[in-house]
Design a protein around this motif. Structure first.
Motif, PDB file in Angstrom:
ATOM      1  N   UNK A 247      35.465  46.377  35.094  1.00 54.42           N
ATOM      2  CA  UNK A 247      34.841  45.055  35.156  1.00 54.42           C
ATOM      3  C   UNK A 247      35.104  44.211  33.909  1.00 54.42           C
ATOM      4  N   UNK A 248      35.166  44.863  32.750  1.00 52.75           N
ATOM      5  CA  UNK A 248      35.456  44.133  31.512  1.00 52.75           C
ATOM      6  C   UNK A 248      36.862  43.530  31.565  1.00 52.75           C
ATOM      7  N   UNK A 249      37.808  44.329  32.030  1.00 53.42           N
ATOM      8  CA  UNK A 249      39.185  43.820  32.098  1.00 53.42           C
ATOM      9  C   UNK A 249      39.314  42.724  33.161  1.00 53.42           C
ATOM     10  N   UNK A 250      38.534  42.858  34.233  1.00 48.63           N
ATOM     11  CA  UNK A 250      38.563  41.802  35.258  1.00 48.63           C
ATOM     12  C   UNK A 250      38.015  40.503  34.684  1.00 48.63           C
ATOM     13  N   UNK A 251      36.956  40.612  33.883  1.00 43.86           N
ATOM     14  CA  UNK A 251      36.401  39.425  33.229  1.00 43.86           C
ATOM     15  C   UNK A 251      37.445  38.802  32.300  1.00 43.86           C
ATOM     16  N   UNK A 252      38.140  39.652  31.548  1.00 42.08           N
ATOM     17  CA  UNK A 252      39.162  39.139  30.621  1.00 42.08           C
ATOM     18  C   UNK A 252      40.258  38.410  31.391  1.00 42.08           C
TER      19      UNK A 252
END
Lengths: 352, 89
Positions: A247-252
């Motif tokens: 999810x963090x990488x998707x946000x990025x």
């Protein structure tokens, strides 16, 4: 890939308890077997600690503070090109970018390549406009308000619950638990960085960061996420580890796509106890932990140098989860004459 | 892997008992029985099977082993490594 043999100039060599990203950028470059170039440190102060690290730099030069204006900076960069043969510049401080963004053609005409955002991209991620950017692109972000008058803080409790984060326009944040604390923080930040001041809803949770490079078309050239394991009193990471967090990488990816960001950047994110993600800030340059990207197998500074030189880097290799860094503070022993060349002549050919 | 234990499957577990959670970046240390239980839950063993196997390796009564296993599963839930509704049966 082919070995990189160009000469790279790097700024931000202050390596104090709140270090600039310059030394980590240089260390990342030096760590790569694909790097056989030269590195020139560009410093604002003859006592910037990075100037005295052994075997770090091939040369060093003082440059004027951003407040001296673009002409003074560009004249100095032209001198760096003539004296040291600088091919590529990696600026690492927020305050340097306004003079450089949208002037890539001038630098290229000098023979210096950069890989930077446009001024419009730089502005849209500013603390003052982050909330608007994220709201428009479905990126979760804490509510914020932009203030030019401290009196507004006496009624802030009508719109925010304390504590709140009171942030300077470029750097710095203070957590305030009352209106009086918020007003004091307002004046402190304004005195240091000027107006406006940004008030942001405080979100408790784990602090996560992503160092990345955007390709200018909405994609990511590379990205390495990290969780801070130790913090200084200023909230700066003193140790951290690469993590796997989809999810963090998707946000990025969403944030970079929203800006069509070009160049290095860092995202600061909070993961709350319920597993929600909140984008706190987007910094328009590499973070001071970016050498971890090299340690994790995805050398972002080297990729940036190649891109600035006009090379294509393709897809960077996956980073390794579990790569960690622990920062150290050491005393560097030098003779007083080590300050001489930079103090008297503003440059030196070889670091001590 | 069993339903609800995917977080456990992502953990890097060293034989020394040092555990790295690649999602949160957190590290833990566990003793040998705890590592044994953690790996057993991850591999889908039920409570009776875990207690029986523990009984073969560690000198403790079955009641103690059962209680400790359930207590450890609760701590895994509390630390977010197992879903809050996970029940070891």
């Amino acid at each position: 890939m082919a070995v990189f043999t160009g000469t790279v100039a790097v700024t931000g060599l202050n390596a104090t308890d709140n270090p600039g990203p310059g030394v980590p950028v240089v260390r990342a470059l030096r760590s790569s077997p694909e790097f056989a170039g030269r590195i020139i440190g560009l410093a604002y102060d003859a006592m910037d600690p990075g100037l005295f690290l052994p075997d770090l730099l091939d040369g060093a030069m003082l440059i004027p503070y951003p407040s001296a204006g673009r002409d003074a900076l560009f004249a100095r960069l032209a001198h760096a090109r003539r004296t040291f043969g600088v091919d590529v510049l990696i600026p690492t401080l927020d305050s340097e970018l306004p003079a450089l963004c949208d002037h890539e053609h001038v630098l290229r005409a000098m023979g210096i390549g950069v890989y930077l955002p446009t001024r419009a991209q730089y502005d849209m991620r500013s603390k003052a406009r982050l909330f608007e950017l994220c709201e428009n692109h479905d990126v979760p972000v804490p509510r914020s308000e932009v203030l030019n008058d401290p009196n507004a803080l006496y009624s802030i409790h009508e719109r925010f619950s304390f504590p709140i984060a009171v942030k300077g326009v470029f750097y710095g944040a203070t957590i305030a638990y009352s209106a009086s604390e918020a007003v004091a923080a307002f004046h402190k930040q304004a005195a240091e960085w000027g107006l406006p001041i940004i008030v942001q809803e405080f979100v408790a949770g784990e602090e996560l960061n992503v160092a990345a490079i955007g390709d200018g078309e909405g994609g990511l050239i590379g990205a390495v996420p990290m969780k801070k394991l130790m913090l200084t009193k200023q909230g700066k990471g003193w140790a951290g580890v690469t993590i796997h967090d989809a999810p963090l990488m998707a946000l990025a990816r969403r944030a970079v796509a929203a800006m069509k960001w070009r160049g290095p950047l860092e995202l600061e994110v909070i993961r709350d106890a319920a597993g929600g993600y909140h984008l706190l800030e987007i910094n328009p340059r590499f973070p001071a932990w970016v050498d971890l990207s090299a340690g994790a197998g995805q050398n972002l500074p080297l990729a940036c140098a190649r891109l600035a030189a006009g090379e294509s880097v393709g897809t960077l290799p996956d980073y390794r989860v579990g790569a960690a860094f622990v920062r150290a503070s050491v005393n560097q022993l030098v003779d007083i004459s080590a300050f001489e060349a930079l103090t008297v002549h503003g440059e030196r050919a070889k670091a001590s | 892997m069993t339903a609800g234990t995917d977080r456990l499957s992502q953990l890097a577990i060293s034989p020394s008992g040092f555990i790295f959670d690649p999602r949160s970046g957190s590290t833990f240390t566990v003793n040998e029985p705890a590592r044994f239980i953690l790996e057993a839950i991850r591999d889908g063993l039920g409570l009776d099977a875990i207690v029986k196997t523990l009984n073969d390796h560690f000198a403790a009564g079955a009641a103690d082993l059962r209680r400790d296993t359930l207590e450890f599963a609760r701590r895994l839930r509390d630390s977010g490594l197992l879903p809050t509704d996970f029940e070891l049966v």
